[in-house]
Design a protein around this motif. Sequence first.
Motif, PDB file in Angstrom:
ATOM      1  N   GLU A 184      19.457  10.115  10.435  1.00  0.00           N
ATOM      2  CA  GLU A 184      18.230   9.823  11.185  1.00  0.00           C
ATOM      3  C   GLU A 184      16.971  10.097  10.373  1.00  0.00           C
ATOM      4  OE1 GLU A 184      19.614  13.930  12.141  1.00  0.00           O
ATOM      5  OE2 GLU A 184      20.566  12.006  12.512  1.00  0.00           O
ATOM      6  N   ARG A 185      17.018  11.036   9.454  1.00  0.00           N
ATOM      7  CA  ARG A 185      15.846  11.309   8.613  1.00  0.00           C
ATOM      8  C   ARG A 185      15.548  10.137   7.683  1.00  0.00           C
ATOM      9  NH1 ARG A 185      16.085  17.609   6.692  1.00  0.00           N
ATOM     10  NH2 ARG A 185      15.881  18.500   8.769  1.00  0.00           N
ATOM     11  N   LEU A 186      16.587   9.548   7.137  1.00  0.00           N
ATOM     12  CA  LEU A 186      16.407   8.396   6.256  1.00  0.00           C
ATOM     13  C   LEU A 186      15.833   7.218   7.031  1.00  0.00           C
ATOM     14  CD1 LEU A 186      16.732   7.018   3.528  1.00  0.00           C
ATOM     15  CD2 LEU A 186      19.102   6.513   4.150  1.00  0.00           C
ATOM     16  N   LEU A 187      16.368   6.956   8.220  1.00  0.00           N
ATOM     17  CA  LEU A 187      15.857   5.861   9.040  1.00  0.00           C
ATOM     18  C   LEU A 187      14.397   6.095   9.433  1.00  0.00           C
ATOM     19  CD1 LEU A 187      18.944   5.296  11.343  1.00  0.00           C
ATOM     20  CD2 LEU A 187      18.202   3.897   9.406  1.00  0.00           C
ATOM     21  N   ALA A 188      14.071   7.316   9.837  1.00  0.00           N
ATOM     22  CA  ALA A 188      12.684   7.627  10.203  1.00  0.00           C
ATOM     23  C   ALA A 188      11.772   7.529   8.988  1.00  0.00           C
ATOM     24  CB  ALA A 188      12.605   9.021  10.817  1.00  0.00           C
ATOM     25  N   GLY A 189      12.258   7.932   7.838  1.00  0.00           N
ATOM     26  CA  GLY A 189      11.477   7.806   6.615  1.00  0.00           C
ATOM     27  C   GLY A 189      11.203   6.356   6.265  1.00  0.00           C
ATOM     28  N   MET A 190      12.192   5.491   6.495  1.00  0.00           N
ATOM     29  CA  MET A 190      11.990   4.069   6.241  1.00  0.00           C
ATOM     30  C   MET A 190      10.941   3.488   7.183  1.00  0.00           C
ATOM     31  SD  MET A 190      15.974   3.110   5.446  1.00  0.00           S
ATOM     32  CE  MET A 190      15.819   1.450   5.980  1.00  0.00           C
ATOM     33  N   VAL A 191      10.940   3.928   8.435  1.00  0.00           N
ATOM     34  CA  VAL A 191       9.915   3.492   9.384  1.00  0.00           C
ATOM     35  C   VAL A 191       8.538   3.970   8.919  1.00  0.00           C
ATOM     36  CG1 VAL A 191       9.042   3.797  11.734  1.00  0.00           C
ATOM     37  CG2 VAL A 191      11.468   3.361  11.362  1.00  0.00           C
ATOM     38  N   ALA A 192       8.441   5.234   8.537  1.00  0.00           N
ATOM     39  CA  ALA A 192       7.164   5.787   8.081  1.00  0.00           C
ATOM     40  C   ALA A 192       6.661   5.082   6.823  1.00  0.00           C
ATOM     41  CB  ALA A 192       7.301   7.288   7.834  1.00  0.00           C
ATOM     42  N   ILE A 193       7.558   4.791   5.895  1.00  0.00           N
ATOM     43  CA  ILE A 193       7.170   4.087   4.672  1.00  0.00           C
ATOM     44  C   ILE A 193       6.664   2.689   5.000  1.00  0.00           C
ATOM     45  CG2 ILE A 193       8.087   3.062   2.550  1.00  0.00           C
ATOM     46  CD1 ILE A 193       9.869   5.592   2.337  1.00  0.00           C
ATOM     47  N   ALA A 194       7.327   2.009   5.922  1.00  0.00           N
ATOM     48  CA  ALA A 194       6.891   0.664   6.314  1.00  0.00           C
ATOM     49  C   ALA A 194       5.510   0.696   6.961  1.00  0.00           C
ATOM     50  CB  ALA A 194       7.910   0.044   7.268  1.00  0.00           C
ATOM     51  N   VAL A 195       5.277   1.676   7.830  1.00  0.00           N
ATOM     52  CA  VAL A 195       3.965   1.805   8.478  1.00  0.00           C
ATOM     53  C   VAL A 195       2.894   2.143   7.450  1.00  0.00           C
ATOM     54  CG1 VAL A 195       2.622   3.192  10.122  1.00  0.00           C
ATOM     55  CG2 VAL A 195       4.896   2.377  10.745  1.00  0.00           C
ATOM     56  N   ALA A 196       3.209   3.043   6.541  1.00  0.00           N
ATOM     57  CA  ALA A 196       2.237   3.410   5.501  1.00  0.00           C
ATOM     58  C   ALA A 196       1.906   2.218   4.614  1.00  0.00           C
ATOM     59  CB  ALA A 196       2.797   4.553   4.649  1.00  0.00           C
ATOM     60  N   TRP A 197       2.915   1.441   4.258  1.00  0.00           N
ATOM     61  CA  TRP A 197       2.694   0.284   3.399  1.00  0.00           C
ATOM     62  C   TRP A 197       1.869  -0.787   4.109  1.00  0.00           C
ATOM     63  CZ3 TRP A 197       4.859  -4.737   3.933  1.00  0.00           C
ATOM     64  CH2 TRP A 197       4.602  -5.581   2.859  1.00  0.00           C
ATOM     65  N   ARG A 198       2.176  -1.020   5.388  1.00  0.00           N
ATOM     66  CA  ARG A 198       1.512  -2.097   6.131  1.00  0.00           C
ATOM     67  C   ARG A 198       0.098  -1.736   6.557  1.00  0.00           C
ATOM     68  NH1 ARG A 198      -1.183  -5.367   8.046  1.00  0.00           N
ATOM     69  NH2 ARG A 198      -0.668  -6.919   9.604  1.00  0.00           N
ATOM     70  N   PHE A 199      -0.089  -0.513   7.101  1.00  0.00           N
ATOM     71  CA  PHE A 199      -1.375  -0.175   7.708  1.00  0.00           C
ATOM     72  C   PHE A 199      -2.220   0.781   6.882  1.00  0.00           C
ATOM     73  CE2 PHE A 199       1.454  -1.275  11.250  1.00  0.00           C
ATOM     74  CZ  PHE A 199       0.742  -2.347  11.767  1.00  0.00           C
ATOM     75  N   ARG A 200      -1.602   1.543   5.982  1.00  0.00           N
ATOM     76  CA  ARG A 200      -2.319   2.504   5.136  1.00  0.00           C
ATOM     77  C   ARG A 200      -3.156   3.500   5.951  1.00  0.00           C
ATOM     78  NH1 ARG A 200      -1.330   0.968   0.013  1.00  0.00           N
ATOM     79  NH2 ARG A 200      -1.075  -1.229  -0.392  1.00  0.00           N
ATOM     80  N   LEU A 201      -2.555   3.978   7.033  1.00  0.00           N
ATOM     81  CA  LEU A 201      -3.195   4.974   7.888  1.00  0.00           C
ATOM     82  C   LEU A 201      -2.347   6.239   7.893  1.00  0.00           C
ATOM     83  CD1 LEU A 201      -4.112   2.742  10.960  1.00  0.00           C
ATOM     84  CD2 LEU A 201      -5.673   3.609   9.219  1.00  0.00           C
ATOM     85  N   THR A 202      -2.922   7.342   7.455  1.00  0.00           N
ATOM     86  CA  THR A 202      -2.160   8.589   7.351  1.00  0.00           C
ATOM     87  C   THR A 202      -1.665   9.059   8.714  1.00  0.00           C
ATOM     88  OG1 THR A 202      -3.462   9.201   5.420  1.00  0.00           O
ATOM     89  CG2 THR A 202      -2.245  10.957   6.515  1.00  0.00           C
ATOM     90  N   LEU A 203      -2.551   9.115   9.686  1.00  0.00           N
ATOM     91  CA  LEU A 203      -2.158   9.586  11.018  1.00  0.00           C
ATOM     92  C   LEU A 203      -1.128   8.644  11.647  1.00  0.00           C
ATOM     93  CD1 LEU A 203      -2.517  11.729  13.157  1.00  0.00           C
ATOM     94  CD2 LEU A 203      -4.406  10.400  14.099  1.00  0.00           C
ATOM     95  N   GLY A 204      -1.282   7.348  11.447  1.00  0.00           N
ATOM     96  CA  GLY A 204      -0.312   6.388  11.962  1.00  0.00           C
ATOM     97  C   GLY A 204       1.052   6.547  11.321  1.00  0.00           C
ATOM     98  N   THR A 205       1.054   6.842  10.023  1.00  0.00           N
ATOM     99  CA  THR A 205       2.309   7.049   9.306  1.00  0.00           C
ATOM    100  C   THR A 205       3.026   8.291   9.821  1.00  0.00           C
ATOM    101  OG1 THR A 205       1.394   5.993   7.342  1.00  0.00           O
ATOM    102  CG2 THR A 205       3.313   7.410   7.031  1.00  0.00           C
TER     103      THR A 205
END
Length: 77
Positions: free
Chosen positions: A41-62
């Motif tokens: 689950e940590r890897l999956l959540a990390g992939m979600v966070a990486i995708a959000v960071a890449w797409r939106f570039r928002l720290t709080l959103g990530t």
Amino acid sequence: MQLPEFLKSALRYVPAAVLTAIWAPELLLQKGVLALALENERLLAGMVAIAVAWRFRLTLGTITAGLVALHFFDWLF
């Protein structure tokens, strides 16, 4: 003290390298063993966070997306 130009350009990558050295083992290892499975689950959540960071570039959103995904995947598995 004046640093050579090649060293100045190399120092730009230090923060990313240090951050990766901190989070990569947390995502990829479970009990000291490499875990590249969908049950990690940590890897999956990390992939979600990486995708959000890449797409939106928002720290709080990530951070928010990663934590919500971690809790969701923890609940799911």
